[in-house]
Design a protein around this motif. Sequence first.
Motif, PDB file in Angstrom:
ATOM      1  N   GLN A  75      45.927 -16.747  -8.127  1.00 35.45           N
ATOM      2  CA  GLN A  75      43.798 -17.015  -9.079  1.00 35.45           C
ATOM      3  C   GLN A  75      44.638 -18.491  -7.972  1.00 35.45           C
ATOM      4  OE1 GLN A  75      45.446 -18.301 -13.179  1.00 35.45           O
ATOM      5  NE2 GLN A  75      43.802 -17.015 -13.994  1.00 35.45           N
ATOM      6  N   ILE A  76      42.982 -18.951  -8.011  1.00 35.86           N
ATOM      7  CA  ILE A  76      43.009 -19.804  -7.024  1.00 35.86           C
ATOM      8  C   ILE A  76      42.477 -21.151  -8.474  1.00 35.86           C
ATOM      9  CG2 ILE A  76      41.706 -21.951  -5.798  1.00 35.86           C
ATOM     10  CD1 ILE A  76      41.718 -19.468  -3.977  1.00 35.86           C
ATOM     11  N   ILE A  77      43.363 -22.339  -8.881  1.00 35.04           N
ATOM     12  CA  ILE A  77      42.283 -23.102  -9.820  1.00 35.04           C
ATOM     13  C   ILE A  77      42.371 -24.505  -9.662  1.00 35.04           C
ATOM     14  CG2 ILE A  77      42.912 -24.044 -12.446  1.00 35.04           C
ATOM     15  CD1 ILE A  77      45.368 -21.816 -12.106  1.00 35.04           C
ATOM     16  N   LEU A  78      41.436 -24.865  -9.865  1.00 37.46           N
ATOM     17  CA  LEU A  78      40.654 -26.258  -9.407  1.00 37.46           C
ATOM     18  C   LEU A  78      39.263 -26.820  -9.791  1.00 37.46           C
ATOM     19  CD1 LEU A  78      40.982 -25.446  -4.859  1.00 37.46           C
ATOM     20  CD2 LEU A  78      41.886 -27.083  -6.640  1.00 37.46           C
ATOM     21  N   PRO A  79      38.648 -27.972  -9.151  1.00 31.92           N
ATOM     22  CA  PRO A  79      37.432 -28.054 -10.212  1.00 31.92           C
ATOM     23  C   PRO A  79      36.539 -28.435  -9.249  1.00 31.92           C
ATOM     24  CG  PRO A  79      39.604 -30.326  -9.701  1.00 31.92           C
ATOM     25  CD  PRO A  79      39.857 -29.131  -9.178  1.00 31.92           C
ATOM     26  N   THR A  80      36.231 -27.572  -8.770  1.00 30.68           N
ATOM     27  CA  THR A  80      35.246 -27.634  -7.160  1.00 30.68           C
ATOM     28  C   THR A  80      34.512 -27.618  -7.465  1.00 30.68           C
ATOM     29  OG1 THR A  80      36.282 -25.114  -6.815  1.00 30.68           O
ATOM     30  CG2 THR A  80      37.002 -27.114  -5.189  1.00 30.68           C
ATOM     31  N   GLY A  81      33.823 -26.346  -8.760  1.00 29.82           N
ATOM     32  CA  GLY A  81      32.617 -25.673  -8.821  1.00 29.82           C
ATOM     33  C   GLY A  81      31.998 -25.163  -7.629  1.00 29.82           C
ATOM     34  N   ASP A  82      30.746 -24.878  -7.688  1.00 25.68           N
ATOM     35  CA  ASP A  82      29.986 -24.722  -6.847  1.00 25.68           C
ATOM     36  C   ASP A  82      30.172 -25.239  -4.986  1.00 25.68           C
ATOM     37  OD1 ASP A  82      29.968 -22.408  -7.668  1.00 25.68           O
ATOM     38  OD2 ASP A  82      27.103 -23.027  -8.708  1.00 25.68           O
TER      39      ASP A  82
END
Length: 287
Positions: free
Chosen positions: A157-164
């Motif tokens: 997974q890549i877990i980040l708060p980046t949205g789009d």
Amino acid sequence: MKKILITGATGNIGFEVIRFLYENGTKNKIVAAVRNVDKARITFKEFTQLEFVEFDFEIPDLAEKAMKEVDCVFLLRPPHLSDIEIFRPLVAKIKEKGISEVVFLSVQGAEKSKVIPHNKIEKLLKDVGLNYIFLRPSYFMQNLTTTLIGDLRAKKQIILPTGDAKFNWVDIENIAEVAAVTLDNFEMYKNEAIEITGSENENFETVSKLLSKTLDKRIEFVNANPFRFYKIKKKEGMAKGMILVMIMLHFLPRFQKEPVISNYYEKLTGKKPTKLIEFIKREKEKF
Ligand SMILES: NC(=O)c1ccc[n+]([C@@H]2O[C@H](COP(=O)([O-])OP(=O)(O)OC[C@H]3O[C@@H](n4cnc5c(N)ncnc54)[C@H](OP(=O)(O)O)[C@@H]3O)[C@@H](O)[C@H]2O)c1
């Protein structure tokens, strides 16, 4: 022949800068400014001409010896050092020693954000009247093989708060190549700010799909809001300061315009910047 001091020499960028300086046949004397000289000698064992000097941003007394007879400094802010007061005495020492050239590794958009340390260091260098070159790279492709590799390997997974939010993806090798050219040819680029980007603006959903396809395994992008991200990383034992830096780096771009793509790398080297797919294939082993 001039003497070039490289700070952050053992890190991602610093190592590659030294590699490119020698690959390009530099005529200059290169000195790696490092915290642990014995360890660094092993890291750089293939670079037989490289010299070493003990240096620590947090021990100002070491700067006097490190800066002796230096003509040019490659200055890199280690990611965990954000307090501008650490850099103030160092910049004063560079000035006092009559060092006329500083190449500073900054970040794309540094000129627009007064709160980030890169902006403050750029200002400090200008205010004391040093000749500078600011290198302003975009988002490192190597974040995938360093800060994000734990989740990629363990959870796919890549877990980040980046949205789009779209990031411009640049290869550290391309940044280091530009850095090496500017260090060897300072006068040509004196007092310029140089944006170094790749050719692709992509969000993490797209990059996860590209990783899945290229590596032939499913990589999922998890868009966690900042609070959830904080909780996950805290539980995993990541230092609080590091989590906050990760949030700043990955959440704020949601409210910013898409990064500007610069053609500086091509202008300077005559080559096209690395594409994401080329990077993933080249670094396949690491995933
Ligand atoms: N990640 C991105 O997408 C991105 C984008 C644009 C700009 N940037 C900027 O790039 C920089 C990071 O470059 P990097 O990835 O090459 O960093 P890095 O791999 O973390 O390397 C940091 C270097 O600094 C040295 N260092 C750490 N603390 C030190 C101290 N107290 N005194 C002297 N040396 C010390 C380390 O040496 P040791 O071997 O002793 O630990 C290492 O050589 C940051 O300023 C960051 O903001 C990052």
